[in-house]
Motif scaffolding. Structure first.
Motif, PDB file in Angstrom:
ATOM      1  N   VAL A 143       0.826  -1.200   0.000  1.00  0.00           N
ATOM      2  CA  VAL A 143       0.000   0.000   0.000  1.00  0.00           C
ATOM      3  C   VAL A 143       0.859   1.247   0.000  1.00  0.00           C
ATOM      4  O   VAL A 143       0.381   2.337   0.241  1.00  0.00           O
ATOM      5  N   SER A 144       2.128   1.109  -0.281  1.00  0.00           N
ATOM      6  CA  SER A 144       3.036   2.237  -0.219  1.00  0.00           C
ATOM      7  C   SER A 144       2.979   3.099  -1.467  1.00  0.00           C
ATOM      8  O   SER A 144       3.480   4.213  -1.479  1.00  0.00           O
ATOM      9  N   GLY A 145       2.376   2.595  -2.546  1.00  0.00           N
ATOM     10  CA  GLY A 145       2.324   3.335  -3.787  1.00  0.00           C
ATOM     11  C   GLY A 145       3.526   3.080  -4.671  1.00  0.00           C
ATOM     12  O   GLY A 145       3.600   3.570  -5.787  1.00  0.00           O
ATOM     13  N   SER A 146       4.483   2.322  -4.189  1.00  0.00           N
ATOM     14  CA  SER A 146       5.637   1.964  -4.991  1.00  0.00           C
ATOM     15  C   SER A 146       5.807   0.456  -4.941  1.00  0.00           C
ATOM     16  O   SER A 146       5.248  -0.209  -4.081  1.00  0.00           O
ATOM     17  N   ALA A 147       6.586  -0.068  -5.869  1.00  0.00           N
ATOM     18  CA  ALA A 147       6.756  -1.516  -5.941  1.00  0.00           C
ATOM     19  C   ALA A 147       7.449  -2.034  -4.696  1.00  0.00           C
ATOM     20  O   ALA A 147       8.389  -1.430  -4.199  1.00  0.00           O
ATOM     21  N   PRO A 148       6.983  -3.170  -4.138  1.00  0.00           N
ATOM     22  CA  PRO A 148       7.678  -3.771  -3.013  1.00  0.00           C
ATOM     23  C   PRO A 148       9.117  -4.092  -3.402  1.00  0.00           C
ATOM     24  O   PRO A 148       9.407  -4.400  -4.552  1.00  0.00           O
ATOM     25  N   GLY A 149      10.007  -4.005  -2.430  1.00  0.00           N
ATOM     26  CA  GLY A 149      11.414  -4.251  -2.720  1.00  0.00           C
ATOM     27  C   GLY A 149      11.705  -5.708  -3.015  1.00  0.00           C
ATOM     28  O   GLY A 149      11.050  -6.605  -2.519  1.00  0.00           O
ATOM     29  N   SER A 150      12.678  -5.921  -3.853  1.00  0.00           N
ATOM     30  CA  SER A 150      13.215  -7.260  -4.128  1.00  0.00           C
ATOM     31  C   SER A 150      12.195  -8.220  -4.725  1.00  0.00           C
ATOM     32  O   SER A 150      12.218  -9.409  -4.419  1.00  0.00           O
ATOM     33  N   VAL A 151      11.269  -7.740  -5.512  1.00  0.00           N
ATOM     34  CA  VAL A 151      10.358  -8.636  -6.228  1.00  0.00           C
ATOM     35  C   VAL A 151      10.461  -8.337  -7.705  1.00  0.00           C
ATOM     36  O   VAL A 151      10.823  -7.226  -8.115  1.00  0.00           O
ATOM     37  N   ASP A 152      10.154  -9.340  -8.503  1.00  0.00           N
ATOM     38  CA  ASP A 152      10.182  -9.177  -9.948  1.00  0.00           C
ATOM     39  C   ASP A 152       8.840  -8.596 -10.386  1.00  0.00           C
ATOM     40  O   ASP A 152       7.817  -9.276 -10.362  1.00  0.00           O
ATOM     41  N   ASP A 153       8.843  -7.320 -10.752  1.00  0.00           N
ATOM     42  CA  ASP A 153       7.601  -6.657 -11.135  1.00  0.00           C
ATOM     43  C   ASP A 153       7.505  -6.435 -12.643  1.00  0.00           C
ATOM     44  O   ASP A 153       6.766  -5.581 -13.106  1.00  0.00           O
ATOM     45  N   THR A 154       8.235  -7.230 -13.407  1.00  0.00           N
ATOM     46  CA  THR A 154       8.270  -7.065 -14.855  1.00  0.00           C
ATOM     47  C   THR A 154       7.040  -7.684 -15.523  1.00  0.00           C
ATOM     48  O   THR A 154       6.361  -8.545 -14.935  1.00  0.00           O
ATOM     49  N   PRO A 155       6.743  -7.288 -16.767  1.00  0.00           N
ATOM     50  CA  PRO A 155       5.656  -7.938 -17.503  1.00  0.00           C
ATOM     51  C   PRO A 155       5.882  -9.436 -17.664  1.00  0.00           C
ATOM     52  O   PRO A 155       4.928 -10.221 -17.616  1.00  0.00           O
ATOM     53  N   ALA A 156       7.134  -9.836 -17.844  1.00  0.00           N
ATOM     54  CA  ALA A 156       7.429 -11.267 -17.976  1.00  0.00           C
ATOM     55  C   ALA A 156       7.044 -12.023 -16.717  1.00  0.00           C
ATOM     56  O   ALA A 156       6.539 -13.151 -16.777  1.00  0.00           O
ATOM     57  N   ALA A 157       7.263 -11.416 -15.559  1.00  0.00           N
ATOM     58  CA  ALA A 157       6.888 -12.058 -14.299  1.00  0.00           C
ATOM     59  C   ALA A 157       5.371 -12.184 -14.191  1.00  0.00           C
ATOM     60  O   ALA A 157       4.855 -13.179 -13.669  1.00  0.00           O
ATOM     61  N   ALA A 158       4.654 -11.184 -14.687  1.00  0.00           N
ATOM     62  CA  ALA A 158       3.188 -11.253 -14.661  1.00  0.00           C
ATOM     63  C   ALA A 158       2.681 -12.387 -15.546  1.00  0.00           C
ATOM     64  O   ALA A 158       1.776 -13.136 -15.153  1.00  0.00           O
ATOM     65  N   THR A 159       3.265 -12.530 -16.720  1.00  0.00           N
ATOM     66  CA  THR A 159       2.831 -13.624 -17.601  1.00  0.00           C
ATOM     67  C   THR A 159       3.171 -14.975 -16.988  1.00  0.00           C
ATOM     68  O   THR A 159       2.385 -15.918 -17.082  1.00  0.00           O
ATOM     69  N   ARG A 160       4.336 -15.075 -16.328  1.00  0.00           N
ATOM     70  CA  ARG A 160       4.699 -16.346 -15.672  1.00  0.00           C
ATOM     71  C   ARG A 160       3.719 -16.682 -14.555  1.00  0.00           C
ATOM     72  O   ARG A 160       3.410 -17.859 -14.320  1.00  0.00           O
ATOM     73  N   THR A 161       3.220 -15.665 -13.855  1.00  0.00           N
ATOM     74  CA  THR A 161       2.251 -15.906 -12.791  1.00  0.00           C
ATOM     75  C   THR A 161       0.974 -16.519 -13.347  1.00  0.00           C
ATOM     76  O   THR A 161       0.440 -17.495 -12.798  1.00  0.00           O
ATOM     77  N   VAL A 162       0.485 -15.965 -14.446  1.00  0.00           N
ATOM     78  CA  VAL A 162      -0.735 -16.496 -15.061  1.00  0.00           C
ATOM     79  C   VAL A 162      -0.498 -17.912 -15.589  1.00  0.00           C
ATOM     80  O   VAL A 162      -1.309 -18.819 -15.370  1.00  0.00           O
ATOM     81  N   GLU A 163       0.625 -18.117 -16.257  1.00  0.00           N
ATOM     82  CA  GLU A 163       0.941 -19.453 -16.751  1.00  0.00           C
ATOM     83  C   GLU A 163       1.102 -20.444 -15.603  1.00  0.00           C
ATOM     84  O   GLU A 163       0.650 -21.597 -15.685  1.00  0.00           O
ATOM     85  N   GLY A 164       1.727 -19.995 -14.511  1.00  0.00           N
ATOM     86  CA  GLY A 164       1.906 -20.864 -13.347  1.00  0.00           C
ATOM     87  C   GLY A 164       0.589 -21.243 -12.701  1.00  0.00           C
ATOM     88  O   GLY A 164       0.418 -22.371 -12.214  1.00  0.00           O
ATOM     89  N   TYR A 165      -0.352 -20.299 -12.687  1.00  0.00           N
ATOM     90  CA  TYR A 165      -1.674 -20.585 -12.122  1.00  0.00           C
ATOM     91  C   TYR A 165      -2.354 -21.724 -12.886  1.00  0.00           C
ATOM     92  O   TYR A 165      -2.809 -22.704 -12.278  1.00  0.00           O
ATOM     93  N   PHE A 166      -2.427 -21.609 -14.206  1.00  0.00           N
ATOM     94  CA  PHE A 166      -3.110 -22.647 -14.987  1.00  0.00           C
ATOM     95  C   PHE A 166      -2.338 -23.963 -14.964  1.00  0.00           C
ATOM     96  O   PHE A 166      -2.940 -25.043 -14.992  1.00  0.00           O
ATOM     97  N   HIS A 167      -1.005 -23.880 -14.900  1.00  0.00           N
ATOM     98  CA  HIS A 167      -0.203 -25.108 -14.778  1.00  0.00           C
ATOM     99  C   HIS A 167      -0.560 -25.843 -13.491  1.00  0.00           C
ATOM    100  O   HIS A 167      -0.721 -27.076 -13.489  1.00  0.00           O
ATOM    101  N   GLU A 168      -0.721 -25.102 -12.388  1.00  0.00           N
ATOM    102  CA  GLU A 168      -1.056 -25.742 -11.115  1.00  0.00           C
ATOM    103  C   GLU A 168      -2.445 -26.363 -11.154  1.00  0.00           C
ATOM    104  O   GLU A 168      -2.643 -27.480 -10.644  1.00  0.00           O
ATOM    105  N   ILE A 169      -3.419 -25.682 -11.746  1.00  0.00           N
ATOM    106  CA  ILE A 169      -4.756 -26.272 -11.849  1.00  0.00           C
ATOM    107  C   ILE A 169      -4.694 -27.567 -12.660  1.00  0.00           C
ATOM    108  O   ILE A 169      -5.281 -28.593 -12.276  1.00  0.00           O
TER     109      ILE A 169
END
Length: 201
Positions: free
Chosen positions: A60-86
């Motif tokens: 809730v700080s308005g800026s990206a949390p430290g030490s996390v991958d906030d790239t578009p590639a990371a977002a796509t991996r999250t979605v792909e990882g979700y469906f892979h787990e299902i």
């Protein structure tokens, strides 16, 4: 807030997901058995209420949390990882664990988890992956949120009993286009909700 059209579009999209739940489980009625009684949708270890700054919750700080991958590639991996787990949970006959990819309030995600829970409770497993993603593309982020577009094909799968015998089939669902809304948390991108629409012919 656009209460009229937005609400009807959400209801329609949720209806598609509910229809998928019925098709994949062969359940007909009784979909309320897939969620814990009286719990948030769904209650998961490590999930947090939105708007909190505790571990696992959105920043809730308005800026990206430290030490996390906030790239578009990371977002796509999250979605792909979700469906892979299902897919993998359905194939193994276990309940999907989606806390690493989705927030606790994601209702369409709860329905997907309900599919895997139903299979586990009935002693069944899928003979292959139901979800097949393509055209996965992250949009430009806006602050701590982003959207990932994708196309999903839900293929027909056989349902096997513990002895490996095919006892029923889950038919295919027409190809749809989807959008995942994600929030950036202390642990990276997490899916807030999933929206679906019919694919253009």
């Amino acid at each position: 807030m656009r209460a009229g059209n937005g609400s009807s579009r959400y209801a329609a999209r949720l209806g598609v997901v509910i229809a998928m739940l019925v098709i994949l489980t062969g359940a007909g009625c009784g979909g309320d058995q897939h969620e814990p009684s009286g719990a948030a949708i769904p209650a998961r270890p490590g999930s947090q209420n939105r708007g909190t700054a505790v571990s696992g919750g959105p920043s809730v700080s308005g800026s990206a949390p430290g030490s996390v991958d906030d790239t578009p590639a990371a977002a796509t991996r999250t979605v792909e990882g979700y469906f892979h787990e299902i897919n993998e949970a359905a194939r193994a006959g276990r309940v999907a664990v989606i806390a690493p990819t989705a927030l606790g309030g994601c209702q369409p995600c709860a329905l997907d988890v309900g599919v895997t829970r139903s299979l586990q409770q009935r002693g069944l497993r899928a003979d292959g992956p139901a979800y097949q993603l393509s055209d996965v593309l992250a949009r430009p982020r806006a602050g701590l949120v982003t959207e990932v577009d994708f196309t999903v094909r839900t293929r027909a799968v056989g349902l096997l009993d513990p002895a490996g015998r095919r006892v029923s089939d889950a038919p295919a669902v027409p190809t749809r286009v989807g959008t995942a809304e994600l929030s950036l948390t202390d642990h990276g991108w997490r899916i807030q909700t999933l929206r679906y629409a019919p694919a253009q012919a």
